[in-house]
Design an enzyme around this catalytic site. Structure first.
Site, PDB file in Angstrom:
ATOM      1  N   HIS A   3     -12.366  13.077  -1.352  1.00 46.10           N
ATOM      2  CA  HIS A   3     -11.767  12.314  -2.440  1.00 46.10           C
ATOM      3  C   HIS A   3     -11.628  13.118  -3.724  1.00 46.10           C
ATOM      4  O   HIS A   3     -10.849  12.717  -4.600  1.00 46.10           O
ATOM      5  CB  HIS A   3     -12.592  11.055  -2.728  1.00 46.10           C
ATOM      6  CG  HIS A   3     -12.268   9.902  -1.834  1.00 46.10           C
ATOM      7  ND1 HIS A   3     -12.868   9.716  -0.600  1.00 46.10           N
ATOM      8  CD2 HIS A   3     -11.403   8.872  -1.979  1.00 46.10           C
ATOM      9  CE1 HIS A   3     -12.396   8.626  -0.038  1.00 46.10           C
ATOM     10  NE2 HIS A   3     -11.507   8.102  -0.839  1.00 46.10           N
ATOM     11  N   ASN A  53     -10.348   0.179   4.585  1.00 42.72           N
ATOM     12  CA  ASN A  53      -9.526   1.324   4.994  1.00 42.72           C
ATOM     13  C   ASN A  53      -9.896   1.739   6.426  1.00 42.72           C
ATOM     14  O   ASN A  53     -10.397   2.845   6.666  1.00 42.72           O
ATOM     15  CB  ASN A  53      -9.725   2.489   4.020  1.00 42.72           C
ATOM     16  CG  ASN A  53      -8.577   3.476   4.059  1.00 42.72           C
ATOM     17  OD1 ASN A  53      -7.668   3.360   4.890  1.00 42.72           O
ATOM     18  ND2 ASN A  53      -8.619   4.452   3.176  1.00 42.72           N
TER      19      ASN A  53
END
Length: 424
Positions: A329, A298
């Protein structure tokens, strides 16, 4: 209709992105031919983003609209020297509230959480990236507040090309892409779109095969060998990673369809559309160092975390970066263990490779060391992915029954031994 319904249920995110592709191609066609002025280009991507949010998220699309409205007020009223502090505090508080609400419904009330809410919170996380990136640009005077006008700002935040997926690009880059698509138009993206869609299809085919074998091979800790357990959990983690690679590739494809991501300085006859990319499955999975994998995984988010946290922290920047990633997250128990493990193994990776690479001279030993390092990276990443994605104690139980948890543990123990040796 049955096949379409199955595709939507099993691959909802991919199908939503695929349904957006014709609109991205339509935008490229009109903008490239000069049928859309700059103002209408901004309107196209922003209105498209609003409609996409409403269709995919329903009432929960207000999460994104509220964040956008508050950010616009802050840009207009707060001094650029303090704007990042305000934006960061308000946006992360808003995002954390919804993360905790989801956990409360799941673990306390035992209620099913709407997939639209999950989609909205996922998009809210991506929106946090964009607005904090711009707030840092304003604070560091990379972008002057006078150049941040209302319509380009809304388009940047709510663009339909990045609403459901990355990659992250800066505000300046977004404005340059919007202005340059008619002044210096990129070549037709049809061939690269077709190629990347084929790659997504192949990735999903591999994932389907892996899921089939995992379901067929029922792992039983009492009767199966250790190697069987290790391979089974590695396959499960690979399934979860492939899902991310597919999502990143289709998001990259959507941006390319709109004419974004072309590298003008590419040499040769091949067209380079990698200007907006979150990484490639082959280069990422070929990483033989845990730290290298972390940088490639990512990629635009990794760069954002480095700029937002790592370079700004004076004490324990690595652990603070992974700690913030945990916060961003959602603060689940499995995520806490997973990100803490990732931070510890990345720290150990620096010392281990520096120590052994200085002592290895033989070519064959170097090759053997690279193979062992790749296996170690794969199994450590497997532990991280299982813990983070399963989010609860089930992932940690898999660590113990399959013994894959020994890999990160050995990395940390080796780090302690090397540090003690250095002190002596």
């Amino acid at each position: 209709m049955g096949l379409v319904n199955w595709m939507v249920e099993q691959h909802q995110f991919l199908m939503q992105q695929c349904f957006s592709l014709p609109f991205a191609l339509l935008f490229y066609f009109f903008a490239n031919r000069g049928y859309l002025s700059l103002t209408y280009r901004y309107l196209f991507v922003s209105v498209g983003g609003c409609l996409l949010a409403i269709v995919t998220m329903g009432i929960y699309s207000t999460l994104l609209f509220a964040s956008t409205f508050v950010f616009i007020l802050l840009v207009a009223s707060v001094d650029p020297g303090f704007i990042h502090t305000w934006v960061f505090g308000i946006q992360m508080s808003w995002q954390t509230f919804w993360h905790l609400l989801i956990q409360y419904r799941e673990y306390c009330l035992h209620e099913p959480v709407s997939i639209r809410l999950f989609s909205a919170v996922s998009s809210l996380m991506l929106l946090t990236q964009r607005i904090t990136s711009l707030s840092m640009d304003l604070q560091e005077k990379r972008v002057m507040r006078g150049r941040v006008t209302l319509l380009p700002l809304i388009s940047y935040i709510l663009s339909f090309t990045t609403l459901l997926g990355g990659p992250l690009c800066s505000y300046s880059q977004f404005v340059s892409l919007m202005e340059g698509i008619s002044r210096n138009p990129p070549p037709s993206p049809l061939s690269v779109i077709f190629l990347k869609l084929v790659q997504v299809l192949l990735l999903e085919l591999v994932r389907f095969c892996l899921v089939y074998f995992i379901k067929q091979i029922i792992y039983d800790p009492s009767s199966s060998t250790v190697l069987c357990g290790v391979l089974w959990v590695w396959g499960l983690a690979l399934v979860l990673r492939i899902q991310y690679y597919s999502h990143w590739r289709i998001s990259e494809c959507l941006n390319n369809a709109a004419g974004f991501g072309f590298c003008e300085n590419s040499s040769g006859n091949s067209q380079d559309w990698s200007g907006l990319s979150d990484g490639d499955v082959w280069t990422t999975e070929a990483s033989s160092c845990i730290s290298e994998f972390a940088r490639r995984w990512n990629a635009t988010t990794a760069s954002w975390l480095r700029r937002l946290v790592y370079v700004r922290c004076k004490q324990f920047p690595l652990f603070m970066t992974f700690g913030f990633s945990l916060w961003w997250h959602g603060l689940h128990l499995g995520q806490f263990v997973g990100f803490l493990t990732w931070a510890a193994t990345v720290k150990a990776d620096y010392y281990i490779h520096r120590y052994f690479q200085a002592k290895i001279s033989s070519t064959w030993v170097k090759l053997l060391y690279s193979c062992f390092s790749w296996i170690n990276t794969q199994m450590t990443v497997t532990c991280v992915v299982i813990a983070v994605e399963l989010r609860n104690m089930s992932g940690l139980r898999l660590w113990s029954v399959t013994y894959v948890g020994l890999f990160p543990l050995c990395n940390v123990i080796l780090l302690v031994i090397l540090k003690l040796n250095t002190v002596r």
